[in-house]
Design a protein around this motif. Sequence first.
Motif, PDB file in Angstrom:
ATOM      1  N   ALA A   1     -61.435 -30.612  50.977  1.00  0.00           N
ATOM      2  CA  ALA A   1     -61.865 -31.559  52.002  1.00  0.00           C
ATOM      3  C   ALA A   1     -61.136 -31.256  53.315  1.00  0.00           C
ATOM      4  N   ALA A   2     -61.578 -31.926  54.373  1.00  0.00           N
ATOM      5  CA  ALA A   2     -60.900 -31.876  55.677  1.00  0.00           C
ATOM      6  C   ALA A   2     -60.595 -30.465  56.166  1.00  0.00           C
ATOM      7  N   PRO A   3     -61.587 -29.577  56.221  1.00  0.00           N
ATOM      8  CA  PRO A   3     -61.310 -28.212  56.703  1.00  0.00           C
ATOM      9  C   PRO A   3     -60.877 -28.152  58.159  1.00  0.00           C
ATOM     10  N   PHE A   4     -61.080 -29.223  58.915  1.00  0.00           N
ATOM     11  CA  PHE A   4     -60.670 -29.226  60.324  1.00  0.00           C
ATOM     12  C   PHE A   4     -59.156 -29.093  60.458  1.00  0.00           C
TER      13      PHE A   4
ATOM     14  N   ASP B   1     -63.916 -36.254  62.465  1.00  0.00           N
ATOM     15  CA  ASP B   1     -62.670 -36.113  61.710  1.00  0.00           C
ATOM     16  C   ASP B   1     -61.513 -36.549  62.590  1.00  0.00           C
ATOM     17  N   LEU B   2     -60.478 -37.102  61.960  1.00  0.00           N
ATOM     18  CA  LEU B   2     -59.325 -37.602  62.713  1.00  0.00           C
ATOM     19  C   LEU B   2     -58.051 -37.405  61.892  1.00  0.00           C
ATOM     20  N   ALA B   3     -56.990 -37.005  62.563  1.00  0.00           N
ATOM     21  CA  ALA B   3     -55.670 -36.929  61.923  1.00  0.00           C
ATOM     22  C   ALA B   3     -54.628 -37.466  62.886  1.00  0.00           C
ATOM     23  N   LEU B   4     -53.784 -38.362  62.403  1.00  0.00           N
ATOM     24  CA  LEU B   4     -52.691 -38.939  63.187  1.00  0.00           C
ATOM     25  C   LEU B   4     -51.383 -38.536  62.530  1.00  0.00           C
ATOM     26  N   GLY B   5     -50.471 -37.935  63.298  1.00  0.00           N
ATOM     27  CA  GLY B   5     -49.248 -37.407  62.708  1.00  0.00           C
ATOM     28  C   GLY B   5     -47.984 -37.887  63.389  1.00  0.00           C
TER      29      GLY B   5
ATOM     30  N   GLN C   1     -58.606 -38.870  58.207  1.00  0.00           N
ATOM     31  CA  GLN C   1     -59.858 -39.580  57.944  1.00  0.00           C
ATOM     32  C   GLN C   1     -61.049 -38.695  58.306  1.00  0.00           C
ATOM     33  N   GLN C   2     -62.045 -38.679  57.425  1.00  0.00           N
ATOM     34  CA  GLN C   2     -63.322 -38.040  57.700  1.00  0.00           C
ATOM     35  C   GLN C   2     -64.412 -39.096  57.600  1.00  0.00           C
TER      36      GLN C   2
ATOM     37  N   SER D   1     -63.566 -36.454  43.972  1.00  0.00           N
ATOM     38  CA  SER D   1     -62.397 -36.294  44.833  1.00  0.00           C
ATOM     39  C   SER D   1     -62.162 -34.814  45.093  1.00  0.00           C
ATOM     40  N   TRP D   2     -61.726 -34.509  46.322  1.00  0.00           N
ATOM     41  CA  TRP D   2     -61.491 -33.117  46.699  1.00  0.00           C
ATOM     42  C   TRP D   2     -60.100 -32.969  47.292  1.00  0.00           C
ATOM     43  N   PRO D   3     -59.396 -31.881  46.956  1.00  0.00           N
ATOM     44  CA  PRO D   3     -58.048 -31.680  47.484  1.00  0.00           C
ATOM     45  C   PRO D   3     -58.073 -31.269  48.951  1.00  0.00           C
ATOM     46  N   LEU D   4     -56.937 -31.388  49.606  1.00  0.00           N
ATOM     47  CA  LEU D   4     -56.790 -30.948  50.988  1.00  0.00           C
ATOM     48  C   LEU D   4     -56.572 -29.430  51.034  1.00  0.00           C
TER      49      LEU D   4
END
Length: 349
Positions: A41-44, A144-148, A169-170, A240-243
């Motif tokens: 998941a989340a290839p971005f 897609d969004l990622a907060l770090g 989040q996707q 479910s898919w891994p990162l």
Amino acid sequence: MKNYEGLNMGNLTKIFVALILFWGLVYSQDEKNVSNVGTTAAPFLQIGVGARAIGMGGAFVATANDVSAMYWNPAGIGQLKNIEAIFVHSEWLVDITYDYAGIVFPMAQFGIIGANITALNMGEMEVRTVDRPEGTGELFEASDLALGLAYAYNLTNRFSLGFNVKYIQQRIWKEKASGFAVDIGTLYSTSLKGLRIGAALSNFGTDMKMSGNDLLVFYDPDPYQSGNNDQIYSELKTDSWPLPLVFQIGVAMDFINNDQHLLTFETDAVHPNNNTESMHLGMEYGWNYLFFLRAGYRNLFLEDSEEGLTLGGGLNFKLFGNLQFSINYAYADFGRLEDVQRYSLRLRF
């Protein structure tokens, strides 16, 4: 040779090697001949940050000496002495936009903290069905969004350790998936002038699973029996898919480093869980710390790769006081998918 905290460099080297071996064992794949393309998941999260690093072919794990290190190797921000911010924009493939912003704050002896945000957006599209191929009048979008949040600390004047914890989040129309991950990095500057070794484990976290109103359906448990309820509200179950877990180790060296010229070469070995192993190669030449030229090659030895040559350049300006302003550009060849132009702006206070 001993450092200022009582640990000798020999012990630090052993710690560094142990960390690399531990991450390699955690991350290793059982089936070496299987590429696993398209199984995460989340290839971005694998889209590189910053035109400077991309111009060097993504070979940046052992260099990682600016604010973009939060993505490549969070240990790298531990070496920064000033507040830095970065803003990145790319017109990604097939009219998708990619944006990244980050900032770091040194806290003297307490280390360095940082924050970052990544956003990928495809814009709105018409909803089409088999019965209405010209569109239903509705619009949908995917994003897609990622907060770090990042933290790095210099264990010694040569050895740094860093972390970047992120919420991911996707979303597509009325469905979404979310998860958490951490990036872990180490950076070691050897006693040989200009030689650095870096390692990073990225996207170690939870699996992601889609849920939302799009998965709510009416279900008839026995369509062949009359008189039963054929309007039972049900929810479709998704997998479910891994990162996209990635382990990278890099070696960089400044072959020339004086007041007028800087020439750096780096090579990174890349081991992802959704593809075969490859290497990134990169170089950077700087003149008077004002003008920079970069070149690199991504995914060397990767099977069926569309990526390859990268080129880039940058300019540094000093505006007023301690404020420095850097503009960087990178070109990346994507083979049959043509190319991607990337731009980034970095501020140093």
